[in-house]
Design an enzyme around this catalytic site. Structure first.
Site, PDB file in Angstrom:
ATOM      1  N   HIS A 199      36.619  41.209  57.427  1.00 27.96           N
ATOM      2  CA  HIS A 199      37.725  42.164  57.480  1.00 27.96           C
ATOM      3  C   HIS A 199      38.777  41.690  58.496  1.00 27.96           C
ATOM      4  O   HIS A 199      39.975  41.654  58.187  1.00 27.96           O
ATOM      5  CB  HIS A 199      37.183  43.557  57.852  1.00 27.96           C
ATOM      6  CG  HIS A 199      38.233  44.569  58.166  1.00 27.96           C
ATOM      7  ND1 HIS A 199      38.614  45.551  57.271  1.00 27.96           N
ATOM      8  CD2 HIS A 199      39.002  44.758  59.266  1.00 27.96           C
ATOM      9  CE1 HIS A 199      39.572  46.286  57.812  1.00 27.96           C
ATOM     10  NE2 HIS A 199      39.823  45.832  59.031  1.00 27.96           N
ATOM     11  N   GLU A 200      38.323  41.281  59.679  1.00 27.67           N
ATOM     12  CA  GLU A 200      39.268  40.810  60.709  1.00 27.67           C
ATOM     13  C   GLU A 200      39.975  39.539  60.245  1.00 27.67           C
ATOM     14  O   GLU A 200      41.163  39.348  60.501  1.00 27.67           O
ATOM     15  CB  GLU A 200      38.547  40.560  62.037  1.00 27.67           C
ATOM     16  CG  GLU A 200      37.865  41.797  62.640  1.00 27.67           C
ATOM     17  CD  GLU A 200      38.786  43.008  62.741  1.00 27.67           C
ATOM     18  OE1 GLU A 200      39.990  42.824  62.979  1.00 27.67           O
ATOM     19  OE2 GLU A 200      38.307  44.140  62.548  1.00 27.67           O
TER      20      GLU A 200
ATOM     21  N   GLU B 125      44.858  47.996  56.498  1.00 27.75           N
ATOM     22  CA  GLU B 125      43.403  48.124  56.577  1.00 27.75           C
ATOM     23  C   GLU B 125      42.765  48.091  55.195  1.00 27.75           C
ATOM     24  O   GLU B 125      41.712  47.480  55.007  1.00 27.75           O
ATOM     25  CB  GLU B 125      43.020  49.414  57.308  1.00 27.75           C
ATOM     26  CG  GLU B 125      43.448  49.465  58.769  1.00 27.75           C
ATOM     27  CD  GLU B 125      42.893  48.306  59.591  1.00 27.75           C
ATOM     28  OE1 GLU B 125      41.838  47.764  59.233  1.00 27.75           O
ATOM     29  OE2 GLU B 125      43.550  47.933  60.585  1.00 27.75           O
TER      30      GLU B 125
ATOM     31  N   HIS C 163      42.924  40.354  58.200  1.00 24.59           N
ATOM     32  CA  HIS C 163      44.146  40.616  58.977  1.00 24.59           C
ATOM     33  C   HIS C 163      44.790  39.305  59.414  1.00 24.59           C
ATOM     34  O   HIS C 163      45.999  39.146  59.388  1.00 24.59           O
ATOM     35  CB  HIS C 163      43.810  41.406  60.249  1.00 24.59           C
ATOM     36  CG  HIS C 163      43.486  42.845  60.010  1.00 24.59           C
ATOM     37  ND1 HIS C 163      44.346  43.699  59.365  1.00 24.59           N
ATOM     38  CD2 HIS C 163      42.410  43.587  60.366  1.00 24.59           C
ATOM     39  CE1 HIS C 163      43.783  44.915  59.333  1.00 24.59           C
ATOM     40  NE2 HIS C 163      42.617  44.867  59.921  1.00 24.59           N
TER      41      HIS C 163
HETATM   42 ZN   LIG Z   1      41.258  46.319  60.455  1.00 29.80          ZN
END
Ligand SMILES: [Zn+2]
Length: 418
Positions: free
Chosen positions: A276-277, A356, A280
């Protein structure tokens, strides 16, 4: 006139507090939609009965405090102006050099605000502690407060000195010049944040668990990310909550995992969070954030340049402000800024939630492990006793991430599809 307006402001604030109290403690009913009862997104399937009660209670109190805090701040600025305190502070700060004068004034104002806001801050700290989220000792919490105070103070003195000099030199176009200086200043702050500012508060180190590191590195290779960017931070002395984030720009950009996350989640779950990171990181969300921030700052400064002279022209005698270019007008500047930030937060939160969702989608594609995703989201909810399905008002103002109900529901679908 001062008394009348002062009373009016206090009564208005009081009524607002009562209305918010009823909204959060008596009328609000943000249960789980019938269709999702008993699914992985329903907290009663993964929280204990006690955790369920605690999370409901805590969410109500936290939401209530959040919606009280900003108007309380506005009330304080207003009071500091109409009682003439701001004037006293200016008079006590007579110095030859503008920077010393501003430093004295900002110091007096900051100390007063710190003292006035301390009870609420302290209450929030004890609340978090009594619900078992914060583990921080009072001394450590106070230390963080003192660091906050001096960092804020130093930064405010610099910004205020430049700002008021610009207002004096160019009453019409100061807002634009101020904004052009904001650009390099914010970029500089973001650049030094991970290496200079964050380490003042906590200890950072490259990831210690070498077996996990190997797994993360191979994931990073898949995602085409330079490997030296993964750090862990010692947060377990302060909190039980779990977190991970991407920070910094350019050479200093890094992915940071709280040690609480490393201690309490399985490798599979951590890899999902890392993915997930990386999501980003890969789409360079930080640059979108900078663009949004700078655009909002430009609009904000322009609005302040319109609103502030108008208010001083109309209510100058009530607010005890003679000229905008005098430092005693600072509480009004702060009041309007705080107001604008509060009411623009639904927009910045919406941008953040969009990022997100995108990072979750990226993570799902990269690790293809929806079970780990579901259990990660459940663990995150458990550790922070967060509300899985907040009311729309709370979501708009407080949620930079989609509520867990949405996040779990989205990935849970994929568990079933397989
Ligand atoms: Zn996030």
């Amino acid at each position: 006139m001062t008394k009348k307006w002062g009373l009016l402001a206090v009564v208005a604030f009081g009524l607002y507090v009562v209305a918010m109290y009823f909204y959060f403690f008596y009328s609000q009913n943000s249960g789980i939609p019938a269709a999702l009862k008993g699914t992985a997104a329903d907290p009663s399937t993964f929280l204990t009965a006690q955790e369920l009660v605690l999370s409901e209670d805590l969410s109500k109190i936290r939401n209530f405090l959040f919606f009280i805090a900003a108007p309380l701040e506005w009330l304080l600025y207003f009071a500091i102006l109409i009682t003439g305190i701001s004037h006293f502070f200016e008079r006590w700060s007579q110095q030859k050099w503008a920077i010393w004068r501003n430093a004295m004034y900002v110091f007096l104002l900051s100390v007063l605000l710190f003292v006035l806001q301390f009870p609420l801050d302290y209450y929030k700290y004890t609340l978090s502690k009594s619900y078992g989220i914060s583990t921080q000792l009072f001394s450590s919490w106070m230390r963080d407060n003192v660091i906050d105070f001096w960092l804020d103070f130093g930064m405010t003195v610099i910004m205020v000195t430049v700002l008021y000099w610009l207002i004096k030199k160019s009453p019409k176009r100061w807002w634009f010049y101020a904004w052009t200086l904001t650009v390099p200043f914010s970029l500089f702050l973001m650049f030094i944040q991970p290496v200079v500012i964050d380490p003042i508060y906590n200890d950072f180190s490259p990831l210690q668990d070498k077996a996990l590191e190997t797994k993360i590195l191979s994931l990073a290779e898949q995602a085409d990310i330079p490997s030296e960017h993964v750090y862990e931070v010692n947060m377990s002395e302060k909190t039980n909550a779990l977190n991970a984030y991407v920070t910094g720009i350019g050479e200093n950009s890094r992915i940071v995992l709280w040690d609480t996350t490393l201690n309490r989640l399985t490798d599979e779950e951590i890899l999902f969070i890392m993915a997930h990171e990386m999501g980003h990181y890969v789409v360079k969300d930080i640059y979108l954030n900078i663009a949004v921030y700078l655009t909002m700052t430009l609009i904000g400064l322009w609005l302040i340049a319109k609103i502030m002279p108008w208010m001083i022209g109309r209510y100058g005698s009530l607010l005890k402000i003679k000229q905008m270019s005098n430092i005693h007008s600072l509480p009004l500047f702060l009041l309007i800024s705080s107001f604008l930030v509060f009411f623009s937060s639904p927009l910045s939160n919406a941008v953040s939630r969009y990022q997100e969702v995108r990072a979750d989608e990226y993570a799902m594609e990269l690790v293809e492990n929806p079970e780990a995703a579901v259990s990660t989201f459940q663990q995150l909810t458990k550790s922070g006793l967060s509300e899985v399905n907040p009311s729309a008002l709370v979501k708009w103002f407080r949620y930079s991430h989609p509520p867990m109900l949405e996040r779990i529901n989205k990935v849970a679908d994929q568990v079933e599809e397989e």
